[in-house]
Design an enzyme around this catalytic site. Sequence first.
Site, PDB file in Angstrom:
ATOM      1  N   GLU A   1      16.145  -1.756  11.143  1.00 49.15           N
ATOM      2  CA  GLU A   1      14.863  -1.067  11.166  1.00 49.15           C
ATOM      3  C   GLU A   1      14.607  -0.525  12.566  1.00 49.15           C
ATOM      4  O   GLU A   1      14.097  -1.253  13.438  1.00 49.15           O
ATOM      5  CB  GLU A   1      13.729  -2.037  10.807  1.00 49.15           C
ATOM      6  CG  GLU A   1      13.829  -2.617   9.418  1.00 49.15           C
ATOM      7  CD  GLU A   1      12.449  -2.962   8.888  1.00 49.15           C
ATOM      8  OE1 GLU A   1      12.065  -2.396   7.878  1.00 49.15           O
ATOM      9  OE2 GLU A   1      11.753  -3.772   9.519  1.00 49.15           O
TER      10      GLU A   1
ATOM     11  N   HIS B   1      11.131  -9.510  12.115  1.00 47.82           N
ATOM     12  CA  HIS B   1      10.565  -8.162  11.961  1.00 47.82           C
ATOM     13  C   HIS B   1      10.077  -7.698  13.339  1.00 47.82           C
ATOM     14  O   HIS B   1       9.578  -8.498  14.124  1.00 47.82           O
ATOM     15  CB  HIS B   1       9.413  -8.193  10.949  1.00 47.82           C
ATOM     16  CG  HIS B   1       8.964  -6.817  10.562  1.00 47.82           C
ATOM     17  ND1 HIS B   1       8.158  -6.057  11.369  1.00 47.82           N
ATOM     18  CD2 HIS B   1       9.236  -6.042   9.471  1.00 47.82           C
ATOM     19  CE1 HIS B   1       7.948  -4.877  10.794  1.00 47.82           C
ATOM     20  NE2 HIS B   1       8.600  -4.849   9.638  1.00 47.82           N
TER      21      HIS B   1
ATOM     22  N   GLY C   1       8.001  -0.528   3.785  1.00 48.26           N
ATOM     23  CA  GLY C   1       6.648  -0.951   4.142  1.00 48.26           C
ATOM     24  C   GLY C   1       5.607  -0.169   3.363  1.00 48.26           C
ATOM     25  O   GLY C   1       5.310  -0.468   2.206  1.00 48.26           O
ATOM     26  N   GLY C   2       5.061   0.868   3.989  1.00 45.61           N
ATOM     27  CA  GLY C   2       3.947   1.635   3.415  1.00 45.61           C
ATOM     28  C   GLY C   2       4.152   2.039   1.967  1.00 45.61           C
ATOM     29  O   GLY C   2       3.247   1.889   1.137  1.00 45.61           O
TER      30      GLY C   2
ATOM     31  N   SER D   1      10.061   3.954   7.336  1.00 47.55           N
ATOM     32  CA  SER D   1       9.534   5.137   6.651  1.00 47.55           C
ATOM     33  C   SER D   1      10.406   5.591   5.483  1.00 47.55           C
ATOM     34  O   SER D   1      10.512   6.786   5.208  1.00 47.55           O
ATOM     35  CB  SER D   1       9.295   6.276   7.647  1.00 47.55           C
ATOM     36  OG  SER D   1       8.327   5.884   8.600  1.00 47.55           O
TER      37      SER D   1
ATOM     38  N   GLU E   1       7.520  -6.295  14.277  1.00 46.19           N
ATOM     39  CA  GLU E   1       6.113  -6.611  14.585  1.00 46.19           C
ATOM     40  C   GLU E   1       5.976  -8.064  15.036  1.00 46.19           C
ATOM     41  O   GLU E   1       5.100  -8.392  15.830  1.00 46.19           O
ATOM     42  CB  GLU E   1       5.244  -6.292  13.357  1.00 46.19           C
ATOM     43  CG  GLU E   1       5.120  -4.784  13.162  1.00 46.19           C
ATOM     44  CD  GLU E   1       4.917  -4.323  11.734  1.00 46.19           C
ATOM     45  OE1 GLU E   1       4.546  -5.147  10.879  1.00 46.19           O
ATOM     46  OE2 GLU E   1       5.149  -3.125  11.475  1.00 46.19           O
TER      47      GLU E   1
ATOM     48  N   GLY F   1       6.598   2.773  10.086  1.00 42.89           N
ATOM     49  CA  GLY F   1       5.190   3.162   9.950  1.00 42.89           C
ATOM     50  C   GLY F   1       4.844   4.459  10.652  1.00 42.89           C
ATOM     51  O   GLY F   1       3.666   4.778  10.832  1.00 42.89           O
TER      52      GLY F   1
ATOM     53  N   ASN G   1       7.659  -4.643   1.879  1.00 41.02           N
ATOM     54  CA  ASN G   1       6.981  -5.462   2.886  1.00 41.02           C
ATOM     55  C   ASN G   1       5.522  -5.024   2.909  1.00 41.02           C
ATOM     56  O   ASN G   1       5.199  -3.957   3.429  1.00 41.02           O
ATOM     57  CB  ASN G   1       7.626  -5.249   4.266  1.00 41.02           C
ATOM     58  CG  ASN G   1       6.869  -5.988   5.358  1.00 41.02           C
ATOM     59  OD1 ASN G   1       6.035  -6.852   5.075  1.00 41.02           O
ATOM     60  ND2 ASN G   1       7.151  -5.659   6.608  1.00 41.02           N
ATOM     61  N   TRP G   2       4.679  -5.855   2.324  1.00 40.55           N
ATOM     62  CA  TRP G   2       3.268  -5.477   2.235  1.00 40.55           C
ATOM     63  C   TRP G   2       2.560  -5.618   3.584  1.00 40.55           C
ATOM     64  O   TRP G   2       1.440  -5.153   3.738  1.00 40.55           O
ATOM     65  CB  TRP G   2       2.541  -6.366   1.217  1.00 40.55           C
ATOM     66  CG  TRP G   2       2.940  -6.147  -0.212  1.00 40.55           C
ATOM     67  CD1 TRP G   2       3.894  -5.272  -0.686  1.00 40.55           C
ATOM     68  CD2 TRP G   2       2.383  -6.798  -1.367  1.00 40.55           C
ATOM     69  NE1 TRP G   2       3.954  -5.344  -2.058  1.00 40.55           N
ATOM     70  CE2 TRP G   2       3.044  -6.278  -2.506  1.00 40.55           C
ATOM     71  CE3 TRP G   2       1.404  -7.775  -1.554  1.00 40.55           C
ATOM     72  CZ2 TRP G   2       2.745  -6.698  -3.809  1.00 40.55           C
ATOM     73  CZ3 TRP G   2       1.106  -8.208  -2.849  1.00 40.55           C
ATOM     74  CH2 TRP G   2       1.772  -7.663  -3.958  1.00 40.55           C
ATOM     75  N   LYS G   3       3.182  -6.278   4.528  1.00 37.13           N
ATOM     76  CA  LYS G   3       2.545  -6.579   5.812  1.00 37.13           C
ATOM     77  C   LYS G   3       1.186  -7.262   5.540  1.00 37.13           C
ATOM     78  O   LYS G   3       1.058  -7.961   4.545  1.00 37.13           O
ATOM     79  CB  LYS G   3       2.378  -5.321   6.658  1.00 37.13           C
ATOM     80  CG  LYS G   3       3.664  -4.486   6.746  1.00 37.13           C
ATOM     81  CD  LYS G   3       3.602  -3.481   7.820  1.00 37.13           C
ATOM     82  CE  LYS G   3       4.798  -2.553   7.718  1.00 37.13           C
ATOM     83  NZ  LYS G   3       5.179  -1.955   8.950  1.00 37.13           N
TER      84      LYS G   3
HETATM   85  C1  PEP Z   1       8.566  -2.345   7.519  1.00 34.97           C
HETATM   86  O1  PEP Z   1       7.451  -2.765   7.764  1.00 34.97           O
HETATM   87  O2  PEP Z   1       9.508  -3.119   7.464  1.00 34.97           O
HETATM   88  C2  PEP Z   1       8.734  -0.902   7.284  1.00 34.97           C
HETATM   89  C3  PEP Z   1       9.941  -0.432   7.116  1.00 34.97           C
HETATM   90  O3  PEP Z   1       7.591  -0.145   7.239  1.00 34.97           O
HETATM   91  P1  PEP Z   1       7.476   1.397   6.811  1.00 34.97           P
HETATM   92  O4  PEP Z   1       8.317   1.599   5.574  1.00 34.97           O
HETATM   93  O5  PEP Z   1       6.031   1.631   6.565  1.00 34.97           O
HETATM   94  O6  PEP Z   1       8.013   2.220   7.955  1.00 34.97           O
END
Ligand code: PEP
Length: 251
Positions: free
Chosen positions: A168, A97, A233-234, A212, A99, A174, A10-12
């Site tokens: 999640e 999600h 994500g990251g 994470s 967010e 994040g 997930n590049w956000k």
């Molecule tokens: C996400 O945005 O779905 C996510 C899991 O982010 P991260 O891996 O950065 O926690």
Amino acid sequence: MAKQKLIAGNWKMNGSLAANEALLQALRAGLPQQLSGCAVAVAVPAPYLAQVQSLAAGSPIQLAAQDVSQHDAGAYTGEASASMLREFGVRYVLVGHSERRQYHGESDVTVAAKAQKALAAGVTPVVCVGETLAEREAGLTMEVVRRQLAAVIHANGHCISEIVVAYEPVWAIGTGRTASPEQAQEVHAVLRLQLAAATQQADRIPLLYGGSMNATNAAQLLAQPDIDGGLVGGASLKAADFLQIIAAASV
Ligand code: PEP
């Protein structure tokens, strides 16, 4: 035979034409032509769907979107419909999600409607569920995730076997703070049981963990019996890290 895992990045709201090209080139160089035991997708910002569709062509990397409208067409400024996503070869779309739930006020009902539109257009919804830290500390984790998933099951009936679910925990997204493999497995087992009450195909529904996930913790998380992949994500923005997570899922 072990079920195929799914690793979705997930590049956000990250990327640029140049950065996307460099990332896709590095991923393609690091991936075999055909993956075994693992499917890979990247959820990219909407303006880059066409670019990434063409950069990923002929590779095992599948295209995902980060959101979809709950409407088919019309006066919904800023939104993109499921059939538009489909035109760009989108295979998966994230819905619900945290967010989106947090910053855009998306309710369980809205998320369920988005999942329905995606399914109708032949795009697989990746339904995100998860509790906040306050909810976990109040002992409400299972109640929250079950409520979020119930809305999607209720709206989608027998099509529910076609979805992907991503657990999640909001406190792990994040933050660098990951759920332990045991904590994640405990929730995944509850979600699996809930799906099993709705469909005989619950075992085939991929249940991803997100929050994470990184090159160091992926293998242990992915070794849990009900963790069928990761939403990343990251770490999906760094080719070397994302490739290591994919390798951990491919064993
Ligand atoms: C996400 O945005 O779905 C996510 C899991 O982010 P991260 O891996 O950065 O926690």
